[in-house]
Design a protein around this motif. Sequence first.
Motif, mmCIF file in Angstrom:
data_model
loop_
_atom_site.group_PDB
_atom_site.id
_atom_site.type_symbol
_atom_site.label_atom_id
_atom_site.label_comp_id
_atom_site.label_asym_id
_atom_site.label_seq_id
_atom_site.Cartn_x
_atom_site.Cartn_y
_atom_site.Cartn_z
ATOM 1 N N GLU A 234 -4.890 -1.436 6.144
ATOM 2 C CA GLU A 234 -4.149 -1.316 7.075
ATOM 3 C C GLU A 234 -3.781 -2.868 7.817
ATOM 4 O OE1 GLU A 234 -6.576 2.622 9.179
ATOM 5 O OE2 GLU A 234 -6.556 0.755 8.772
ATOM 6 N N ASP B 120 5.006 -2.104 2.000
ATOM 7 C CA ASP B 120 3.676 -4.178 2.253
ATOM 8 C C ASP B 120 3.022 -3.896 3.841
ATOM 9 O OD1 ASP B 120 3.932 -6.431 1.357
ATOM 10 O OD2 ASP B 120 4.926 -6.714 3.120
ATOM 11 N N LYS B 121 2.299 -4.055 3.826
ATOM 12 C CA LYS B 121 1.174 -4.129 4.716
ATOM 13 C C LYS B 121 0.750 -5.532 5.390
ATOM 14 C CE LYS B 121 1.018 0.247 5.622
ATOM 15 N NZ LYS B 121 -0.051 1.114 5.764
ATOM 16 N N THR C 121 -8.570 2.089 3.158
ATOM 17 C CA THR C 121 -6.984 2.218 3.370
ATOM 18 C C THR C 121 -7.168 1.263 3.962
ATOM 19 O OG1 THR C 121 -6.935 4.901 3.460
ATOM 20 C CG2 THR C 121 -5.501 3.158 3.202
ATOM 21 N N GLY D 120 -7.379 -1.191 -0.690
ATOM 22 C CA GLY D 120 -6.925 -0.303 -1.347
ATOM 23 C C GLY D 120 -5.919 0.805 -0.715
ATOM 24 N N THR D 121 -6.073 1.920 -1.069
ATOM 25 C CA THR D 121 -5.258 2.900 -0.885
ATOM 26 C C THR D 121 -6.029 3.822 -0.770
ATOM 27 O OG1 THR D 121 -4.848 3.957 -2.940
ATOM 28 C CG2 THR D 121 -3.206 2.555 -2.851
ATOM 29 N N ALA D 122 -5.934 4.943 0.178
ATOM 30 C CA ALA D 122 -6.484 6.506 0.864
ATOM 31 C C ALA D 122 -6.637 6.874 -0.482
ATOM 32 C CB ALA D 122 -5.740 7.347 1.507
ATOM 33 N N THR D 123 -5.858 6.600 -1.620
ATOM 34 C CA THR D 123 -6.536 7.783 -3.217
ATOM 35 C C THR D 123 -7.079 7.239 -4.161
ATOM 36 O OG1 THR D 123 -4.267 7.389 -3.838
ATOM 37 C CG2 THR D 123 -4.145 9.314 -2.565
ATOM 38 N N ASP D 124 -7.717 5.837 -3.978
ATOM 39 C CA ASP D 124 -8.317 5.183 -5.131
ATOM 40 C C ASP D 124 -10.483 5.357 -4.245
ATOM 41 O OD1 ASP D 124 -9.187 3.735 -2.810
ATOM 42 O OD2 ASP D 124 -7.673 1.868 -3.877
ATOM 43 N N ILE E 11 0.430 -1.009 0.564
ATOM 44 C CA ILE E 11 0.523 -0.207 0.209
ATOM 45 C C ILE E 11 1.063 1.176 -0.192
ATOM 46 C CG2 ILE E 11 -1.667 1.362 1.190
ATOM 47 C CD1 ILE E 11 -3.024 -1.247 -0.068
ATOM 48 N N ASP E 12 0.412 2.380 -1.280
ATOM 49 C CA ASP E 12 1.593 3.567 -1.434
ATOM 50 C C ASP E 12 3.059 2.716 -1.020
ATOM 51 O OD1 ASP E 12 -0.498 5.154 -1.573
ATOM 52 O OD2 ASP E 12 -1.042 5.322 0.788
ATOM 53 N N GLY E 13 3.093 1.770 -1.838
ATOM 54 C CA GLY E 13 4.480 1.215 -1.463
ATOM 55 C C GLY E 13 5.224 0.680 -0.101
#
Length: 738
Positions: free
Chosen positions: A595, A557-558, A593, A584-588, A553-555
């Motif tokens: 976590e 690894d979670k 998001t 996914g991410t906060a921007t999709d 996630i945003d580069g």
Amino acid sequence: MRHTRPVRLAALAAALIAGPVVLTAAPATAVTGPATPASDTTHAYTAQLILGDHDRGCSGVLVDREWLLTAASCFADNPVADLTVPAGKPKLKTTATIGRSDLTSTAGAVRQVVELVPRTDRDVVLARLNRPVTNVTPVALATTAPTTGEELKLAGYGRSTTEWAPLNLHTGAFSVDTSDATTATVTGKDGAAACKGDTGGPLVRVTGGTPQLAALSSRSYQGGCFGTDATETRTGGIAARVDDLASWVDSKVGAPRITDFNCDGTEDIAIADPKATVGGKAGAGLVRIVYGGGKGTAEIHQDLDWVPDIAETDDWFGEAIATVDYDEDGCTDLVVGTPSEDIGTATDTGVVDILHGAPGGLGTGTKKNTHYQQGAGNGSLSASANESGDRLGQTLAAATTNAGEPFIVIGEPGEALGSVVKAGQAFYVHGTTNVSIHQDSLDVPGAVEANDGFGGAVAADSNHIAISAPGEAIGTKADAGNLAVFDPNKLNAEGRPTPLFGLDQDLDTVSGGAEAGDQFGKSLALVPYRPAGAATANESILAVGSPGEDLPIDGVDKADVGSVHTFRVTGSGTYSQLSGFSQGTATDDVTGTAEVGDAFGSTLTAVNTAPRAVSTTETLKLAVGVTGEAIGTVTKAGAIQTFSLLGTPGANDRWLEAGNGAGIPGTPGANQNLGSSIHFTGTHLYAGMPYGPSAYGTLYALPMSNVTAGGTVAAVTTYQPGQGGLPSAGARFGYAAR
């Protein structure tokens, strides 16, 4: 022959219902001519109905492979005075013979009527059959009203001129005199008349060689019928119009089956509390029933004299539940898993019970319970032994095949196969027998290995069965997980559902890659799918949860954020991946998001709200439990996210957390794990909160609009101990609901 309604009721013969029926072997000559020979299938959609021990006889018509239309007066206590018929199971056993012009032949099918859906404005009732009729084509409803002078053809199994109960179908032509909003008056041509036993018979117009159902026979003067006074020569009658009922029929026929334990046509709900105390035994477990229509509540546990075994500490009766009308009597049966049940010195070996529904509720009928445990009964269960940690009934699924045969899938993920511990297996239970399924069974993908936990999740619909092994090692990657898909409509040489394929994330046809701890298949959901151009929903959509999936996630690894994959499974047994779901991410465009520790996909539930129609974005729904979701700084508060199984995830998702306005009240609390208990019906999403904030637990029934993207928030129904007649006691109320 135009009359007002009061004149009709007074002047016409009481009804066309035959009295006590005595079948004779003599050849029949119907009112309108010779008997229809067995080879004539022109009116194969016509049905003969026998109520009780030949107390009454009527006719009907197949309008769907599982449903007849017939006259409500067939089932009314006193049809002369009142046509009111209660919804639900008929008072009298009702046998329907369809597609048999000659009743002594073996053509067509014989079924039981198990549910009535009456009209209140005319002499019409829908009657559901216990199994579909697959060898007779239903007749389509007309779309225009009968017109004056039009000819309609009546088919029925009523009296002839010379016989009380002919063994052959007979037909006759009728001319329409007039029609109003709900009825038409008709007169028999060439001496034809509707007789007793013809009630509910189809009056059909033929257009371009195609029959269309315009009306049902209701009342008649019965001139010339056997037993009618010779001075009565009138052949007129009243027919109930059905040409304007297509939308009503479709709404009933095309709706998902409801849970109805007391078979009254009103939806009931079973709510498990497996940690509840029973008779002073903590964690013995129970299931609470709320009967619809204000008919009260019930509490079911193992200290009842009709439920096998006894309540013991930490049995966890009700840890898994499922519903199906297993005995096909119109009353839903409750399947209860008690995986922590001890048998002898074997701890946590597990048992499963079918608790049978009846008009008085669960456990009130002649047949109350069917019990399953290893080492007893027959089939593979009888050949199995009780061992500690087997956990029979940890997972359950139930459905019916396309032919209408009910079945149950029982997961036993702790079963040791030979010396291989916790390899796991499942049992396919149908009719009076059962058979085991494991990874050494014929053509089942994978292999028996320690800690696979095969049977750790199970799902079923009429087309397919899915059984997962979330502990399966893929190569050296422990707990990566896999699953197998089966066809319950075709049993193989070993009498097992036919294996079709296996899935894991190291396949090129599945996105992602198998990784240790993914637990691919930890949760499963299956729904029937009807693609455009298909005549029926003979395919499925399979959803697979992988709550241990790690995602970048945003580069970054979670770990254990979780994901869900969906697959289209065809009737021929092939598959293709449809979509992947994650926060996914906060921007999709997907809400939320991803976590660490979210465990998106810990639980799944899906529904097709219109299983007879072509599937759409609106009718195929998926709900995902995100049990580890932190809301702000509140850890493991949990959440639920809903999607369409067909639409783009982000454009069709809705986020539910406590207090966010979608219907679950309160505020997020630590370790509440919202999303741990979710279940779709055709009208609601049931969301359980067994871990608080109530000390007993709570279940919420959220209307579909609340869980659909862009939908308005409607009133939510709350089930909680201490309210609505439920006792003020419990520990994990809402752990599961069906």
